[in-house]
Enzyme design. Structure first.
Site, PDB file in Angstrom:
ATOM      1  CG  ASP A  13      15.848 -22.311  37.668  1.00 42.61           C
ATOM      2  OD1 ASP A  13      16.336 -21.264  38.104  1.00 42.61           O
ATOM      3  OD2 ASP A  13      15.548 -22.485  36.469  1.00 42.61           O
ATOM      4  CE  LYS A  16      22.831 -24.207  41.116  1.00 36.35           C
ATOM      5  NZ  LYS A  16      21.547 -24.274  40.385  1.00 36.35           N
ATOM      6  N   GLY A  40      19.670 -17.139  40.240  1.00 33.65           N
ATOM      7  CA  GLY A  40      18.744 -16.684  41.259  1.00 33.65           C
ATOM      8  C   GLY A  40      18.600 -17.737  42.335  1.00 33.65           C
ATOM      9  CG  HIS A  41      21.310 -19.426  44.286  1.00 32.93           C
ATOM     10  ND1 HIS A  41      22.651 -19.600  44.515  1.00 32.93           N
ATOM     11  CD2 HIS A  41      21.053 -20.059  43.124  1.00 32.93           C
ATOM     12  CE1 HIS A  41      23.183 -20.312  43.528  1.00 32.93           C
ATOM     13  NE2 HIS A  41      22.216 -20.592  42.677  1.00 32.93           N
ATOM     14  CD  GLN A 225      23.644 -19.947  35.324  1.00 32.42           C
ATOM     15  OE1 GLN A 225      24.855 -19.923  35.388  1.00 32.42           O
ATOM     16  NE2 GLN A 225      22.916 -18.978  35.798  1.00 32.42           N
TER      17      GLN A 225
END
Length: 429
Positions: A13, A16, A40-41, A225
């Site tokens: 988180d 990235k 989740g991006h 991650q």
């Protein structure tokens, strides 16, 4: 050499996706090398918010080819859903600009059911997974019982039978654990539809990358991650099932180390973590709530995939220095520096005290890490709104001091800092 690897330097988180989005503007290929839709991006662009779970962040750039590498585990149904959702938002996605490795593994409905059953059985000792079937899929991969995306190119009846057999085998385990068995044939049907949709995207991604690199393509490698969740180097067993480190990028894409010229570590200006496991700088109360936000804004500290509130704390310099060592970062980037505006003072953990002994490195066991007390340095804060800053010189002196201290602690330069959620809210040295 033409490869840049982007690595999360904390517990995930870190932002990235936004970093990859920035770098993609000058790249030909963005290749994701690990994880699944447990990632989740979130990317904000021109007032629109894009939430990506499986697709590489390069899909928002017209000139970029996105590659989903062999190190990933992919839920075909969710991937189709994500592709269609982005198409509805005006993003063109086709086999011309998206390649799926034929060697990536498939997450089946059985994997998702097994993930949920295992977490329920662990009770208070649960890992805190996203319940997306990631761990069971990697377990089947290493146990040589998995189904790969290349199998979706087989005759539909052959692929269906493989799926059904895998689900029926998992049903036996689910029954033993007191869980509800799946309807194997019904569960397989949605996967057959997804396979038909995805056939044209699948090829040997390693060969594609090799040819592209030989032709001078610039590649950005995107992980999921963070280093501190690495299955080997994280706080095991509170880790993910893959290697979100620089080494994982090479094996997850099938490229060699001599093609890499940049390893960029991404870290928040403070620490966050989702799920179980020790976190020595974790805070509670007013400061934690202030770092986390209310949840009304996508910029707040709530999981993109799960929606769970993240645990928040001061920046853990011990862990960040360790991540720098593990990955060999050529540089660091800090995100969310703007969140720290308004604090009178900031704290930075530079060592731990464990059973009366000072340590500048993470301990070997989780039991020791649970007993670790962070030793802090205190630095001055700043009150200015820095969201419009675009150069280091424009930042308040205290903000520059904070950045410089982190760089010195980790022995890695910090050349970029984000000061807001939008693509252009970036300070470059």
């Amino acid at each position: 050499m033409p490869i840049s690897i982007i690595i999360g330097a904390q517990w995930g988180d870190e932002g990235k996706g936004r970093v990859v989005d920035w770098l993609a503007s000058s790249a030909d290929i963005v290749a994701r090398y690990a994880g699944g839709d447990n990632a989740g991006h979130t990317i904000a662009l021109d007032g629109e918010v894009y939430k990506l779970h499986l697709l590489p962040s390069g899909v928002l750039h017209d000139q970029v080819v996105s590659v989903m590498g062999n190190g990933m585990v992919i839920n075909p149904v969710n991937l189709v859903r994500e592709i269609k959702a982005l198409r509805n938002m005006g993003i063109a996605i086709s086999p011309r600009n998206l390649i799926i490795s034929s060697r990536a593994h498939i997450i089946t409905p059985a994997h998702i059911a097994l993930d949920s059953a295992k977490e329920s059985a662990l009770g208070a000792a649960k890992i805190g997974t996203t319940l997306r079937g990631i761990g069971p899929a990697y377990l089947d991969k290493s146990g040589r019982a998995g189904i790969r995306t290349g199998d979706m190119l087989l005759d539909v009846e052959v692929f269906a039978e493989r799926l059904i057999r895998a689900i029926e085998a998992a049903n036996a385990v689910l029954r033993q654990q007191g869980g509800e068995a799946l309807d194997a044939r019904a569960a397989a049907m949605s996967y057959l539809e997804a396979a038909e949709f995805l056939r044209g995207f699948i090829q040997d991604a390693s060969i594609y990358l090799h040819k592209a690199l030989n032709n001078g393509a610039r590649v950005v490698c995107e992980g999921a991650q963070g280093t501190l969740l690495d299955i080997d180097h994280g706080s095991y067993p509170f880790v993910t099932s893959s290697s979100p480190t620089a080494g994982g990028a090479l094996t997850g894409l099938g490229v060699g180390p001599l093609t890499v010229d940049r390893v960029l570590g991404v870290a928040k200006a403070f620490s966050t973590r989702v799920g179980g496991g020790p976190m020595p700088t974790e805070l509670a109360g007013e400061v934690a709530n202030r770092l986390r936000g209310s949840g009304d804004n996508f910029w707040d500290e709530f999981g993109t995939t799960t929606g769970r509130p993240r645990r928040c704390g001061w920046l853990d310099g011990v862990m960040l220095r360790y991540a720098t060592m593990i990955n060999g970062f050529s540089e660091l980037m800090l995100t969310k520096l703007d969140i720290l505006s308004g604090f009178d003072e900031l704290k930075l953990a530079t060592a731990y005290e464990i059973d009366g002994v000072r340590s500048e490195h993470p301990p070997v066991t989780n039991a020791q890490l649970e007993r670790a007390t962070a030793i802090y340095e205190t630095l001055p804060g700043w009150t200015e709104d820095i969201s419009s800053c675009r150069t280091f010189a424009a930042l308040p002196a205290a903000a520059r001091q904070y950045i410089q201290r982190i760089a010195a602690l980790c022995e890695a330069p910090i050349n970029m800092v984000s000061v807001g959620p939008e693509r252009d809210q970036l300070v470059r040295r």
